[in-house]
Design an enzyme around this catalytic site. Structure first.
Site, PDB file in Angstrom:
ATOM      1  N   ARG A   1     -26.180  -0.902   7.097  1.00 16.99           N
ATOM      2  CA  ARG A   1     -25.755  -2.425   6.887  1.00 16.99           C
ATOM      3  C   ARG A   1     -26.170  -3.203   8.114  1.00 16.99           C
ATOM      4  O   ARG A   1     -26.245  -4.420   8.286  1.00 16.99           O
ATOM      5  CB  ARG A   1     -24.138  -2.613   6.707  1.00 16.99           C
ATOM      6  CG  ARG A   1     -23.777  -1.854   5.526  1.00 16.99           C
ATOM      7  CD  ARG A   1     -22.502  -2.192   5.238  1.00 16.99           C
ATOM      8  NE  ARG A   1     -22.163  -2.644   3.993  1.00 16.99           N
ATOM      9  CZ  ARG A   1     -20.978  -3.578   3.366  1.00 16.99           C
ATOM     10  NH1 ARG A   1     -20.225  -3.857   4.462  1.00 16.99           N
ATOM     11  NH2 ARG A   1     -20.990  -3.676   2.338  1.00 16.99           N
TER      12      ARG A   1
ATOM     13  N   LYS B   1       0.735  -1.250   0.080  1.00 17.77           N
ATOM     14  CA  LYS B   1      -0.191   0.251   0.034  1.00 17.77           C
ATOM     15  C   LYS B   1       0.834   1.288  -0.112  1.00 17.77           C
ATOM     16  O   LYS B   1       1.824   1.453   0.665  1.00 17.77           O
ATOM     17  CB  LYS B   1      -0.888   0.044   1.311  1.00 17.77           C
ATOM     18  CG  LYS B   1      -2.209   1.013   1.144  1.00 17.77           C
ATOM     19  CD  LYS B   1      -3.197   0.510   2.197  1.00 17.77           C
ATOM     20  CE  LYS B   1      -4.481   1.302   2.054  1.00 17.77           C
ATOM     21  NZ  LYS B   1      -5.292   0.758   2.975  1.00 17.77           N
TER      22      LYS B   1
ATOM     23  N   GLU C   1     -20.052  -4.646  10.454  1.00 22.70           N
ATOM     24  CA  GLU C   1     -21.109  -3.626  11.306  1.00 22.70           C
ATOM     25  C   GLU C   1     -22.084  -4.322  11.823  1.00 22.70           C
ATOM     26  O   GLU C   1     -22.695  -4.031  12.992  1.00 22.70           O
ATOM     27  CB  GLU C   1     -21.897  -2.717  10.576  1.00 22.70           C
ATOM     28  CG  GLU C   1     -20.846  -1.725   9.629  1.00 22.70           C
ATOM     29  CD  GLU C   1     -19.842  -2.161   8.298  1.00 22.70           C
ATOM     30  OE1 GLU C   1     -19.349  -1.465   8.213  1.00 22.70           O
ATOM     31  OE2 GLU C   1     -20.286  -3.328   8.015  1.00 22.70           O
TER      32      GLU C   1
END
Length: 631
Positions: A394, A281, A366
């Site tokens: 969600r 990354k 979540e």
């Protein structure tokens, strides 16, 4: 002319030689750094997938072949090589290129994303549609090691493996999501990365066994029968294999030739294939490599130094929330904090450092976070769950069923409520009032400023039963913070100003817009009342009805959808009370809101002083017309 300028469509990539591909990768990184340093955006994830994206577009024929990007944080390279190079400087600007895949932008964006863990489900859908229509094409899902930890990804992997669906999943493993990855999947992938036999596939092992003179074939057959022991000892990617996937990798995600060779191999396999690539990354930009979490989603910065350009010294609502929770956590050892892979973004990293035993990052989960919090509450703790508004969508069933129905003592902190700016419609938090205010047992409040936020958090933790607390992404109003916290009266609005001509009702920071509009109206001879509603549930019906009857005119303003929002709640209150002689103008959003700065989006949608003044004028016109009609 640079190489990037010659790339108008993915097919142009296939004419490049190895040296040209390396130069192109460098040009792409430079272009992304230039644009994101000015516009902000998801820099580190995109820097990490340059070679992977180029390989995908050289091996597959988009848009006939479907390339589906999970979350969409890593699609800038994809946009640059699919005909959007000239528009790239408009990335994340108002009416410019989206920071995420968008079907209206390009046929190469076959599926819109913005929330995580969806790509494999979409890939299965595209693959099944292809098969039913008897078409020939490849379907590829690109998913990160953070997103694959989400429950939806597991469900899709199970479906794809069970159905033996022909599709390819590319697992982009950069060892880091927005927050450091957590959980068993993260540990499993880590073991695969460090396994010295990582490049050895099941077929290679079988070939080696068959080479044993005289007994090779028998050994290979015996090994197949005893696959549980053999695979556990020798084959990486066992978990994926058991789900029905052919596992290839891990491979170096910055080795262009190796990626292409592996993808070509994947195309030849029947059934679902998982290609595991290891990327870095922030690759190619030292500040992003050093701080990939900061440069995951970053505002404008100095590209020479990597220094973030800070615009304000006023703390954000999120900062005040995090600091206040730490303060309350010192006094109450039962307070615990929960995040779904967004510790820094929600301000809970502060609590995590101070009270590591009482802090839980459950990963991109979540639904689990909310049910987990409910059980913690029934176990005697006082959990605070902090999730962005757009991601609470969600976990709606868990909020409704696991928290509110049994009246669990859970505080639901709703960060990033309202429009959030340049991330656009997938990230705006403009639906939470509609979906939460209707739930019985849920106390629901929103502060007008950072000082009221700290009092509301204290109030929430003093209650028995579930409480939701909604606040925006933005900086506060610069209001001094009271040293002593106080409990606010539940369900009681705050009257900031009284006037006989019109009532302005706001929620959250929109209250300050109401106050500014009231000042302007006064200069025009109009006396306006200003009400900080504070609570969306229970609603202060007495105050609403009192000022409705006093002024006969009301303007409601909310950083939220009009349908089912605060204004709708006020109309319901008036209707239930039989009040029919009050004219109401509601200000809010009528449709999905596109990207743009928060202030610009507010202005464009009438959530401004000018918008309120216009609403008051419309009220006057409507009342005159209604008077004539009654006459």
């Amino acid at each position: 002319m640079g190489i990037l300028e010659r790339i108008n469509q993915p097919r142009d990539l296939r004419a490049l030689n190895t040296l040209e591909l390396k130069l192109l990768a460098q040009e792409i990184r430079e272009e992304m750094i230039d644009v994101v340093s000015a516009n902000g955006g998801h820099l580190a994830p995109n820097l990490g997938v340059v070679e992977l994206t180029l390989a995908l577009h050289r091996v597959f024929d988009s848009p006939i072949d479907k390339i589906i990007w999970d979350v969409g944080h890593q699609t800038y390279v994809h946009k640059l090589v699919t005909g959007r190079q000239k528009e790239f400087k408009s990335l994340r600007r108002h009416h410019g290129l989206s920071g995420f895949p968008k079907r209206a932008e390009s046929p190469h964006d076959c599926f819109e994303t913005g929330h995580s863990s969806t790509s494999i489900s979409a890939a299965v859908g595209f693959a099944k549609a292809r098969d039913l229509l008897q078409e020939r094409s490849y379907v590829v899902a690109v998913i990160g090691d953070g997103a694959i930890s989400g429950g939806m990804a597991y469900e899709a992997l199970n479906h794809a493996g069970h159905g033996k669906t022909n599709l390819i999943v590319v697992l982009n493993d950069n060892e880091m999501a927005i927050s450091p990855n957590v959980g068993a999947m993260s540990s499993y992938l880590s073991r695969l990365r460090t396994d010295p036999r990582y490049s050895r596939s099941k077929e290679e092992i079988e070939i080696l066994l068959k080479r044993i003179p005289g007994i090779g074939n028998k050994v290979a057959k015996a090994a197949e029968k005893a696959k549980d022991s053999l695979k556990y000892l020798l084959v990486p990617g066992l978990w994926f294999e058991e789900l029905g996937f052919t596992y290839l990798g891990p491979i170096d995600g910055h080795d262009q030739l190796l990626i292409e060779q592996t993808l070509e191999l994947a195309k030849q396999r029947k059934g679902p294939v998982l290609v595991h690539v290891i990327t870095k990354k922030g690759k190619g930009y030292p500040p992003a490599e050093k701080n990939p979490d900061i440069f995951h989603g970053v505002g404008p910065f100095n590209k020479e130094t990597g220094e973030i350009l800070k615009k304000s010294t006023i703390p954000t609502f999120t900062q005040v929330f995090g600091e206040t929770l730490c303060r309350l956590g010192e006094a109450n050892p039962k307070i615990v904090a929960i995040t779904a892979a967004m510790a820094v973004g929600t301000g809970l990293n502060l609590f995590g450092k101070r009270f590591p035993d009482r802090f839980f990052d459950v990963g991109i989960a979540e639904q689990h976070a909310v049910t987990f919090a409910s059980a913690l509450a029934f176990g005697g703790m006082k959990p605070v769950v902090s999730i962005y508004s757009t991601f609470y969508q969600r976990a709606y069933d868990q909020v409704l069923h696991d928290v509110c129905l049994p009246k669990a003592n859970v505080v639901l902190a709703i960060d990033r409520a309202g429009v959030v700016g340049d991330d656009g419609p997938t990230h705006h938090g403009v639906f939470d009032i509609s979906i939460l205010r209707v739930i019985p047992n849920l106390t629901f409040m929103a502060p007008k400023d950072e000082n009221e936020l700290q009092h509301m958090l204290y109030t929430a933790l003093c209650q028995d039963g579930p409480v939701a607390l909604r606040y925006p992404r933005s900086v506060g109003q610069g209001i001094p913070l009271d040293e002593n916290l106080k409990e606010l009266p539940i369900g009681k609005a705050e009257v900031l100003r009284e006037g006989k001509d019109v009532a302005l009702v706001g929620i959250g920071p929109m209250v300050y817009t109401c106050m500014a509009a009231a000042g302007e109206l006064q200069s025009r001879g109009v006396e306006a009342s200003v009400i900080n509603l504070r609570f969306l549930n229970p609603l202060d019906k007495d105050t609403i009805l009192r000022f409705a009857r006093l002024t006969k005119r009301m303007v409601t303003i909310e950083d939220h959808m009009l349908a089912g929002g605060m204004g709708s709640a006020i109309l319901e209150t008036l209707a239930d009370a039989g009040v029919t002689d009050v004219t109401v103008e509601r200000l809010g959003y009528k449709d999905y809101v596109e990207q743009g700065s928060i202030s610009l989006l507010h202005q464009e949608n009438g959530l401004s002083v000018k918008g309120i003044l216009g609403a008051v004028e419309r009220l006057k016109v409507r009342q005159r017309l209604e008077g004539r009609n009654r006459g």
